[in-house]
Scaffold this motif. Structure first.
Motif, mmCIF file in Angstrom:
data_model
loop_
_atom_site.group_PDB
_atom_site.id
_atom_site.type_symbol
_atom_site.label_atom_id
_atom_site.label_comp_id
_atom_site.label_asym_id
_atom_site.label_seq_id
_atom_site.Cartn_x
_atom_site.Cartn_y
_atom_site.Cartn_z
ATOM 1 N N THR A 196 0.841 -1.192 0.000
ATOM 2 C CA THR A 196 0.000 0.000 0.000
ATOM 3 C C THR A 196 0.876 1.242 0.000
ATOM 4 O O THR A 196 1.963 1.242 0.572
ATOM 5 N N ARG A 197 0.370 2.305 -0.632
ATOM 6 C CA ARG A 197 1.046 3.604 -0.656
ATOM 7 C C ARG A 197 0.020 4.684 -0.351
ATOM 8 O O ARG A 197 -0.891 4.910 -1.149
ATOM 9 N N GLY A 198 0.156 5.288 0.838
ATOM 10 C CA GLY A 198 -0.762 6.334 1.236
ATOM 11 C C GLY A 198 -1.001 6.293 2.735
ATOM 12 O O GLY A 198 -0.899 5.246 3.371
ATOM 13 N N SER A 199 -1.312 7.434 3.315
ATOM 14 C CA SER A 199 -1.595 7.504 4.743
ATOM 15 C C SER A 199 -2.879 6.747 5.083
ATOM 16 O O SER A 199 -3.798 6.663 4.261
ATOM 17 N N PHE A 200 -2.909 6.177 6.284
ATOM 18 C CA PHE A 200 -4.071 5.427 6.762
ATOM 19 C C PHE A 200 -4.416 4.264 5.830
ATOM 20 O O PHE A 200 -5.585 3.934 5.641
ATOM 21 N N ALA B 278 10.224 -4.998 9.906
ATOM 22 C CA ALA B 278 11.101 -3.821 9.882
ATOM 23 C C ALA B 278 10.242 -2.573 9.734
ATOM 24 O O ALA B 278 9.374 -2.518 8.856
ATOM 25 N N VAL B 279 10.471 -1.579 10.591
ATOM 26 C CA VAL B 279 9.726 -0.331 10.521
ATOM 27 C C VAL B 279 10.703 0.834 10.477
ATOM 28 O O VAL B 279 11.783 0.794 11.067
ATOM 29 N N SER B 280 10.326 1.887 9.763
ATOM 30 C CA SER B 280 11.113 3.123 9.726
ATOM 31 C C SER B 280 10.146 4.290 9.799
ATOM 32 O O SER B 280 9.308 4.466 8.921
ATOM 33 N N GLY B 281 10.230 5.036 10.875
ATOM 34 C CA GLY B 281 9.333 6.163 11.072
ATOM 35 C C GLY B 281 9.176 6.458 12.546
ATOM 36 O O GLY B 281 9.327 5.580 13.396
ATOM 37 N N ASP B 282 8.893 7.705 12.858
ATOM 38 C CA ASP B 282 8.733 8.116 14.247
ATOM 39 C C ASP B 282 7.570 7.384 14.906
ATOM 40 O O ASP B 282 6.512 7.175 14.285
ATOM 41 N N TYR B 283 7.770 6.979 16.146
ATOM 42 C CA TYR B 283 6.730 6.382 16.981
ATOM 43 C C TYR B 283 6.136 5.106 16.372
ATOM 44 O O TYR B 283 4.956 4.813 16.542
ATOM 45 N N SER B 284 6.961 4.374 15.665
ATOM 46 C CA SER B 284 6.520 3.124 15.039
ATOM 47 C C SER B 284 7.173 1.934 15.741
ATOM 48 O O SER B 284 8.390 1.896 15.918
ATOM 49 N N SER B 285 6.367 0.973 16.119
ATOM 50 C CA SER B 285 6.864 -0.242 16.761
ATOM 51 C C SER B 285 6.804 -1.407 15.782
ATOM 52 O O SER B 285 5.846 -1.522 15.002
ATOM 53 N N PHE C 141 4.000 6.502 13.174
ATOM 54 C CA PHE C 141 2.919 5.735 13.802
ATOM 55 C C PHE C 141 2.472 4.571 12.910
ATOM 56 O O PHE C 141 1.290 4.236 12.847
ATOM 57 N N ALA C 142 3.413 3.976 12.221
ATOM 58 C CA ALA C 142 3.119 2.872 11.302
ATOM 59 C C ALA C 142 3.690 1.585 11.877
ATOM 60 O O ALA C 142 4.788 1.149 11.515
ATOM 61 N N HIS C 143 2.949 0.981 12.800
ATOM 62 C CA HIS C 143 3.414 -0.228 13.454
ATOM 63 C C HIS C 143 3.398 -1.413 12.487
ATOM 64 O O HIS C 143 2.571 -1.478 11.582
ATOM 65 N N GLY C 144 4.320 -2.345 12.716
ATOM 66 C CA GLY C 144 4.385 -3.506 11.844
ATOM 67 C C GLY C 144 3.260 -4.482 12.103
ATOM 68 O O GLY C 144 2.396 -4.718 11.248
ATOM 69 N N LEU C 145 3.234 -5.092 13.291
ATOM 70 C CA LEU C 145 2.175 -6.002 13.723
ATOM 71 C C LEU C 145 1.532 -5.398 14.965
ATOM 72 O O LEU C 145 2.191 -5.223 15.986
ATOM 73 N N ILE D 57 4.379 -7.947 3.218
ATOM 74 C CA ILE D 57 3.434 -6.864 3.463
ATOM 75 C C ILE D 57 4.239 -5.580 3.614
ATOM 76 O O ILE D 57 5.063 -5.464 4.520
ATOM 77 N N ARG D 58 4.008 -4.619 2.717
ATOM 78 C CA ARG D 58 4.757 -3.365 2.711
ATOM 79 C C ARG D 58 3.792 -2.188 2.670
ATOM 80 O O ARG D 58 2.896 -2.158 1.834
ATOM 81 N N THR D 59 3.970 -1.237 3.579
ATOM 82 C CA THR D 59 3.158 -0.026 3.579
ATOM 83 C C THR D 59 4.055 1.196 3.563
ATOM 84 O O THR D 59 5.136 1.197 4.152
ATOM 85 N N GLU D 60 3.582 2.248 2.889
ATOM 86 C CA GLU D 60 4.283 3.529 2.831
ATOM 87 C C GLU D 60 3.274 4.622 3.152
ATOM 88 O O GLU D 60 2.403 4.912 2.341
ATOM 89 N N GLY D 61 3.386 5.188 4.358
ATOM 90 C CA GLY D 61 2.475 6.250 4.740
ATOM 91 C C GLY D 61 2.266 6.275 6.241
ATOM 92 O O GLY D 61 2.383 5.258 6.920
ATOM 93 N N ASP D 62 1.970 7.462 6.767
ATOM 94 C CA ASP D 62 1.717 7.600 8.195
ATOM 95 C C ASP D 62 0.456 6.840 8.597
ATOM 96 O O ASP D 62 -0.535 6.795 7.841
ATOM 97 N N TYR D 63 0.498 6.222 9.777
ATOM 98 C CA TYR D 63 -0.628 5.465 10.323
ATOM 99 C C TYR D 63 -1.033 4.299 9.413
ATOM 100 O O TYR D 63 -2.192 3.878 9.415
#
Length: 244
Positions: A138-142, A218-225, A195-199, A163-169
């Motif tokens: 996915t590409r996009g916030s939320f 693997a996560v990259s971003g502020d406040y992401s677990s 805020f893009a947590h993995g699991l 599973i790959r996501t690009e975007g806040d939350y």
């Protein structure tokens, strides 16, 4: 199809008292739509005894709200999808919502591009939810890879692909509800965004909240677990096992 609201396949069943159960069965090889709110498959079950069974090989949509598969009903919903590609705000790959039935979604490959365009969103109020997925991008916030919710039932999400996501939350996998929750990952999960947590397993009731990871996260971003598991004060506890 081309045009606003012009679904590739549209079905409706129910809406009146009926004795016994019925099934709306859909099988499609290839569907392409272009236009806002022009979903590939839209199936409505307006009675609790109407069960939706949707099987699609390939769906491509473009346009705001142009979901690949949309199932909405009062009874059980089952979706089996091969490859789904969507583009547009709110253009999720699979959305399956039931009031009282169980929801089961399986998908091999889903890609979305747009805000609030989740790969798979499976939800019910009182039934159980089962999601089994391969690759999701996915590409996009939320725009999470998987969102699974049940108010009172149990939830099981199994990820075996990338599973790959690009975007806040935009979480890799989010499962939340008041019953037992289990996320099982044997594949690879990557997120990029704040805020893009993995699991992410969020228990709100008295069930056990479990995350089992034997793949990679693997996560990259502020406040992401990478793994985030929360249980209710009244719940059955939290269990996390990561061997990947």
């Amino acid at each position: 199809t081309t045009g606003e609201g012009a679904a590739g396949i549209y079905t409706y069943a129910g809406g009146a008292p009926k004795t016994g159960d019925t099934t709306t069965a859909i099988h499609a090889d290839s569907i392409t739509t272009s236009g806002d709110y022009a979903s590939g498959v839209m199936a409505i079950g307006a009675s609790e005894g109407v069960h939706l069974n949707i099987d699609v090989d390939a769906v491509s949509t473009s346009g705001t709200g142009s979901r690949g598969v949309f199932g909405y009903g009062l009874g059980d919903i089952a979706v089996n999808a091969g490859t789904i590609a969507t583009s547009g705000e709110g253009a999720s790959g699979v959305e399956a919502f039931s009031f009282y039935g169980d929801v089961k979604v399986g998908a091999a490959n889903i890609s979305t591009a747009g805000q609030a365009a989740t790969g798979i969103y499976a939800s019910t109020l009182t039934g159980d939810v089962v999601v089994e997925t391969g690759d999701i991008a996915t590409r996009g916030s939320f725009s999470s890879g998987v969102r699974a919710f049940s108010r009172t039932g149990d939830i099981t999400v199994t990820g075996a692909g990338d599973i790959r996501t690009e975007g806040d939350y935009s979480y890799g996998v989010l499962a939340f509800g008041e019953g037992s929750i289990a996320i099982k990952n044997t594949g690879r999960v990557e997120t990029a965004g704040s805020f893009a947590h993995g699991l992410y397993a969020l228990g709100r009731g008295d069930g056990l909240t479990t995350v089992v990871n034997s793949g990679s996260v693997a996560v990259s971003g502020d406040y992401s677990s990478a793994i985030r598991a929360l249980g209710s004060y009244a719940g059955g506890g939290v269990k996390v096992v990561s061997t990947g």
